[in-house]
Design a protein around this motif. Sequence first.
Motif, PDB file in Angstrom:
ATOM      1  N   TYR A  60      59.920  -9.056 -13.116  1.00 12.53           N
ATOM      2  CA  TYR A  60      60.949  -8.064 -12.787  1.00 12.53           C
ATOM      3  C   TYR A  60      60.265  -6.962 -11.968  1.00 12.53           C
ATOM      4  CZ  TYR A  60      63.075 -10.577 -16.648  1.00 12.53           C
ATOM      5  OH  TYR A  60      63.551 -11.570 -17.462  1.00 12.53           O
ATOM      6  N   ILE A  61      60.389  -7.072 -10.666  1.00 10.07           N
ATOM      7  CA  ILE A  61      59.678  -6.160  -9.764  1.00 10.07           C
ATOM      8  C   ILE A  61      60.553  -4.934  -9.532  1.00 10.07           C
ATOM      9  CG2 ILE A  61      58.637  -5.905  -7.493  1.00 10.07           C
ATOM     10  CD1 ILE A  61      58.167  -8.914  -7.490  1.00 10.07           C
ATOM     11  N   LYS A  62      60.018  -3.753  -9.888  1.00  9.36           N
ATOM     12  CA  LYS A  62      60.764  -2.502  -9.799  1.00  9.36           C
ATOM     13  C   LYS A  62      60.116  -1.565  -8.786  1.00  9.36           C
ATOM     14  CE  LYS A  62      62.217  -2.860 -14.638  1.00  9.36           C
ATOM     15  NZ  LYS A  62      62.245  -2.204 -15.953  1.00  9.36           N
ATOM     16  N   SER A  63      60.905  -0.612  -8.327  1.00  6.98           N
ATOM     17  CA  SER A  63      60.403   0.359  -7.358  1.00  6.98           C
ATOM     18  C   SER A  63      59.535   1.396  -8.062  1.00  6.98           C
ATOM     19  CB  SER A  63      61.560   1.055  -6.650  1.00  6.98           C
ATOM     20  OG  SER A  63      61.075   2.074  -5.797  1.00  6.98           O
ATOM     21  N   PRO A  64      58.318   1.631  -7.576  1.00  9.69           N
ATOM     22  CA  PRO A  64      57.459   2.645  -8.216  1.00  9.69           C
ATOM     23  C   PRO A  64      57.770   4.071  -7.763  1.00  9.69           C
ATOM     24  CG  PRO A  64      56.269   1.537  -6.472  1.00  9.69           C
ATOM     25  CD  PRO A  64      57.616   0.893  -6.512  1.00  9.69           C
ATOM     26  N   ILE A  65      58.531   4.235  -6.679  1.00 10.30           N
ATOM     27  CA  ILE A  65      58.786   5.578  -6.123  1.00 10.30           C
ATOM     28  C   ILE A  65      60.248   5.669  -5.686  1.00 10.30           C
ATOM     29  CG2 ILE A  65      56.414   5.937  -5.311  1.00 10.30           C
ATOM     30  CD1 ILE A  65      57.436   5.189  -2.485  1.00 10.30           C
ATOM     31  N   ASP A  66      60.676   6.914  -5.451  1.00  9.17           N
ATOM     32  CA  ASP A  66      61.964   7.141  -4.788  1.00  9.17           C
ATOM     33  C   ASP A  66      61.759   6.969  -3.291  1.00  9.17           C
ATOM     34  OD1 ASP A  66      62.868   7.799  -7.265  1.00  9.17           O
ATOM     35  OD2 ASP A  66      62.935   9.967  -6.917  1.00  9.17           O
ATOM     36  N   GLY A  67      62.704   6.331  -2.648  1.00 10.13           N
ATOM     37  CA  GLY A  67      62.571   6.172  -1.213  1.00 10.13           C
ATOM     38  C   GLY A  67      63.624   5.239  -0.649  1.00 10.13           C
ATOM     39  N   ARG A  68      63.354   4.825   0.586  1.00  8.88           N
ATOM     40  CA  ARG A  68      64.263   3.917   1.269  1.00  8.88           C
ATOM     41  C   ARG A  68      63.580   2.575   1.462  1.00  8.88           C
ATOM     42  NH1 ARG A  68      66.576   5.848   6.919  1.00  8.88           N
ATOM     43  NH2 ARG A  68      67.649   7.312   5.520  1.00  8.88           N
ATOM     44  N   ALA A  69      64.319   1.505   1.138  1.00  9.30           N
ATOM     45  CA  ALA A  69      63.785   0.154   1.327  1.00  9.30           C
ATOM     46  C   ALA A  69      63.839  -0.214   2.800  1.00  9.30           C
ATOM     47  CB  ALA A  69      64.577  -0.846   0.499  1.00  9.30           C
ATOM     48  N   GLY A  70      62.833  -0.958   3.221  1.00 10.10           N
ATOM     49  CA  GLY A  70      62.832  -1.464   4.581  1.00 10.10           C
ATOM     50  C   GLY A  70      63.559  -2.805   4.661  1.00 10.10           C
ATOM     51  N   ILE A  71      63.101  -3.664   5.549  1.00 11.81           N
ATOM     52  CA  ILE A  71      63.697  -4.991   5.689  1.00 11.81           C
ATOM     53  C   ILE A  71      63.129  -5.903   4.610  1.00 11.81           C
ATOM     54  CG2 ILE A  71      63.888  -7.001   7.197  1.00 11.81           C
ATOM     55  CD1 ILE A  71      63.793  -5.086   9.562  1.00 11.81           C
TER      56      ILE A  71
END
Length: 436
Positions: free
Chosen positions: A210-221
């Motif tokens: 379950y891969i989660k985002s470590p930071i707040d931000g915008r996802a790329g492609i």
Amino acid sequence: MSKIESSLDKAFAKLVQFKEMGKVRLCALWQKYSPQLSQAKRVDFATVKSFLVRFKWRLLLILVLLYAGSKAYDYFFPASAKSGGPVTVTSFVVQKKDVPLIIEATGTIVSNSIVDIRPMVTNTVATIQVKDGQEVKAGDLLFTLDDRNDKANYEKLKALADDAQKQYLRAKELVAKNFISKAALETTLANAKSAQAAARAAEVQLSFDYIKSPIDGRAGIVNVFPGSLVQASNIVSTATSSTATSSVGSMVTITQLNPIDVQFVIPEKDIPIILENQLDGDAMNVTVTVGDSGKRTYEGKVLVVDNQVDPSIAAVRVKAQIPNDAKTLLPGEFARVSLVANTLKDALAIPSQAVVINPRGKLVYVVDKDDKVAAKPVKVVYDYQGLSVVTGIDDGDRVVVEGKQNLRPGSKVREDKSAAPQATTTSTTPTAPEKK
């Protein structure tokens, strides 16, 4: 005024006419008598006297005309008018003020935090929860890998851990009744701890699915698709061809856009100014301009000055942070940076065009109370975009800005009333200052 000018023009025309008539008469006389003079072997006093007596009235008339013409010319065109009179100039009154010491540089917009999402285990992508360009928060689920095997392994080890814990609790009761020895109790405790550790390891292994985002931000492609095989620490590979689509890079990159940083370099000669300001504890302000139009301008503060100078470019790297609430700035953009490095207190600032450069150095023309100019040598301490901070003059001095090319020390001047008044303040936001 038009009648006076017309009269002057007529008088000047008459003088020119008399002058031409005199030239014509003298030329006629010369042509008439020059052959005789050239043929004469010698010109004695008697010959000259005879000539003067014969043409005395004509000569007298010529002298009177010349004298009258000279006097008329002096009357209508006095010496002061012929010399130009007072020189029309535009001046500037010097005032003490605080001038920001600004350094300009070029830099690049960089993210405050950027993370390439890569798998920790070799597995197959089951589902994708993130979309291209999506705003994500720390902890948001991005990808789910095939977790069947890891989940089964965790459940098995968790059951063994629970059983081992129960065995330990039962052993404690038996020790209290003296049915087993304390050594047997310690053995059951060790087995329980080992089983729990194995269960926690299996839980960690399961979490990699379950891969989660470590930071707040915008996802790329997003570079993977459901069913893609990903491997631990690898470069996710897919290539676009006529039959398949793939990308090279991470599964996705998360970039923090607000706040965002700008990184630039400062010349080695300006490092002491920056470090001196840092020691005072004041955060240096920066103005960042992005784009050719100059409309996109942002204010920020310096975060850090690098701890070493790059010898290849003789400069030090500096990073500043700027707000990006609208998220219109993206990493990699070219930026122009104006850094307020210090402030010159009670500086004497004048327009740069007032400074005259000659072989002996730099000077300015100062106008005294009698409207006469004197040349004062100056030293330019700081120069930027039409503003020069100088030493060598006094507060309240009136310096010549325009018209100085016609001046000499002692020249009399008058102010050009039609010119726009010189501003007492000048915009200050510069390229590297001229420090001397």
